[in-house]
Scaffold this motif. Structure first.
Motif, mmCIF file in Angstrom:
data_model
loop_
_atom_site.group_PDB
_atom_site.id
_atom_site.type_symbol
_atom_site.label_atom_id
_atom_site.label_comp_id
_atom_site.label_asym_id
_atom_site.label_seq_id
_atom_site.Cartn_x
_atom_site.Cartn_y
_atom_site.Cartn_z
ATOM 1 N N GLY A 1 2.117 -8.455 -8.151
ATOM 2 C CA GLY A 1 3.471 -8.020 -7.823
ATOM 3 C C GLY A 1 4.429 -8.011 -8.989
ATOM 4 O O GLY A 1 5.646 -8.056 -8.802
ATOM 5 N N ARG A 2 3.895 -7.920 -10.196
ATOM 6 C CA ARG A 2 4.756 -8.002 -11.376
ATOM 7 C C ARG A 2 5.722 -6.823 -11.485
ATOM 8 O O ARG A 2 6.804 -6.951 -12.051
ATOM 9 N N LYS B 1 0.837 -1.046 -8.910
ATOM 10 C CA LYS B 1 1.914 -0.339 -8.210
ATOM 11 C C LYS B 1 1.376 0.889 -7.487
ATOM 12 O O LYS B 1 1.643 1.096 -6.290
ATOM 13 N N MET B 2 0.607 1.710 -8.173
ATOM 14 C CA MET B 2 0.143 2.967 -7.597
ATOM 15 C C MET B 2 -0.955 2.773 -6.563
ATOM 16 O O MET B 2 -1.109 3.586 -5.648
ATOM 17 N N SER B 3 -1.719 1.697 -6.678
ATOM 18 C CA SER B 3 -2.807 1.454 -5.728
ATOM 19 C C SER B 3 -2.322 0.783 -4.451
ATOM 20 O O SER B 3 -3.054 0.691 -3.468
ATOM 21 N N ILE C 1 1.248 -4.925 -1.131
ATOM 22 C CA ILE C 1 0.500 -5.883 -0.315
ATOM 23 C C ILE C 1 0.819 -7.325 -0.727
ATOM 24 O O ILE C 1 0.940 -8.221 0.118
ATOM 25 N N PHE C 2 0.951 -7.534 -2.037
ATOM 26 C CA PHE C 2 1.248 -8.876 -2.561
ATOM 27 C C PHE C 2 2.559 -8.837 -3.362
ATOM 28 O O PHE C 2 2.554 -9.004 -4.585
ATOM 29 N N PRO C 3 3.688 -8.611 -2.696
ATOM 30 C CA PRO C 3 4.950 -8.374 -3.420
ATOM 31 C C PRO C 3 5.439 -9.537 -4.264
ATOM 32 O O PRO C 3 6.115 -9.324 -5.271
#
Length: 389
Positions: free
Chosen positions: A155-156, A140-142, A147-149
């Motif tokens: 994207g979890r 999430k923070m990176s 990018i991969f929702p």
């Protein structure tokens, strides 16, 4: 019985709107409403007692925070099902019944959240979330989540790989609309008071899963203004939000390697600083946008209400920016190239479910909801919590 618990701190008009939407609910079980006032100084208690005489109001002499205030009401609640509901919300008429149906059909369902929409009708991704373990938090923070929702690996955090129109098991339920069985809530001793605000919903969700019970997402709608009454440009807000992450990490993941722990703390510190800067820059642009008169307010109301609504808006400087229409028309083309900034619905002409259904049509992105009510005193409630009366 379902007990609806709402914590108030200086947002009496939001509370009134939330309660009135609950009162329109179609439910096979009786509903009680408990409001905990966290030492508001805007006359909330006297106002709510006057306009909503049938609800229970618990008065605190100090601001207990979200967790403690909810726990106070939990002890007093009569229902065997609990709904912790934010004041800045509007529920649909089938929202509460959906949880009643869930627990009656599934003995393993301990708690549930719902489909939340923002004040412009767009889907709020925090309606479904995974537990923020170190890897999920890193993604999430990176930016990997963005990018991969829809990736089940990266994207979890927001679980976008799940169909938002179908009920699904999830891990984290938003505290804005948190259904839970009362026996489970009491077994877990409610929200952890270590969290003053933010993070307590994640913690309770996690502790519930540890009991072997399930958390669910239900595809019924509420609108959540996302704490519009709280200034997100203040450092206090940013610090409280990210400090809640530290509390959660220390409580549940302190057994991890100390190098990973230091990396997590450093990342949170960086995000705290950058979020504060970003929110303040966004606040400047929001202020400038509000002061550029290239938009208008589109009003959906009964013709008998047009005069009073025009009078209220004119006194607030919108004399040349009001257009009356109805939901069946193309409001975006009412005034040439200009688009409406606000859709103002009369709650006497349209019930809250009709309003939410319309806001979800996809035509309202970037256009905020406002409501007009005339329950004794004519009042316009804007999405940012400001009122015109």
């Amino acid at each position: 019985m379902v007990s609806v618990i709402i914590v108030n701190y200086n947002v009496k008009y939001f509370v009134e709107q939330a309660v009135r939407s609950v009162l329109q609910s179609k439910c096979t079980e009786s509903i009680e409403i408990i409001v905990v006032d966290n030492a508001s100084h805007d006359g909330s208690v006297s106002y709510l007692k006057k306009v909503l005489p049938d609800i229970t109001i618990l008065e605190s002499k100090e601001n207990l925070g979200f967790a403690k205030a909810n726990n106070l009401a939990l002890e007093k609640a009569s229902g065997d099902k609990i709904l912790f509901l934010n004041p800045d919300t509007i529920v649909s008429d089938n929202t509460i019944q959906a949880f009643v149906d869930l627990v009656q059909s599934n003995p393993h369902a301990g708690a549930a959240g719902v489909c939340m929409i923002n004040s412009d009708g767009t889907f709020a991704p925090e309606s479904r979330r995974a537990l923020p373990n170190p890897f999920v938090s890193f993604c999430k923070m990176s930016g990997l989540t963005a990018i991969f929702p829809k990736s089940r690996i990266f994207g979890r955090y927001y679980m976008k790989y799940l169909d938002k129109n179908k009920a699904n098991r999830i891990q984290v339920i938003s505290g804005a609309c948190f259904f839970i069985r009362k026996d489970i809530a009491l077994q877990l001793q409610g929200f952890d008071p270590s969290f003053f605000m933010y993070g307590e919903d994640i913690d309770l969700s996690y502790r519930l899963l540890k009991t072997g019970m399930e958390n669910w997402y239900l595809p019924v709608t509420i609108m959540h203004y996302k704490g519009e009454s709280t200034s997100k440009t203040s450092f206090r807000y940013v610090r409280t939000f990210y400090d809640a992450m530290i509390i959660f990490y220390k409580k549940h993941y302190r057994h991890y390697n100390w190098l990973l722990t230091m990396a997590i703390y450093l990342t949170i510190a960086i995000k705290k600083f950058t979020t504060f800067i970003k929110n303040n820059i966004a606040g400047i642009f929001t202020f400038l946008k509000k002061n550029v008169r290239n938009t208008y307010i589109c009003v959906f109301a009964d013709p008998s209400e047009h005069t009073i609504i025009s009078s209220l808006l004119t006194r607030s400087g919108f004399a040349d920016n009001i257009l009356f229409s109805d939901p069946s028309g193309n409001f975006r083309k009412l005034n040439g190239r200009r688009k409406p900034a606000v859709l103002l619905f009369s709650t006497s002409k349209y019930n809250y479910s009709e309003i939410l259904q319309y806001m979800q049509t996809g035509n309202c992105k970037g256009i905020n909801l406002a409501t007009f009510s005339n329950n004794g005193t004519p009042l316009i409630l804007m999405a940012d919590g400001t009122t015109i009366q």
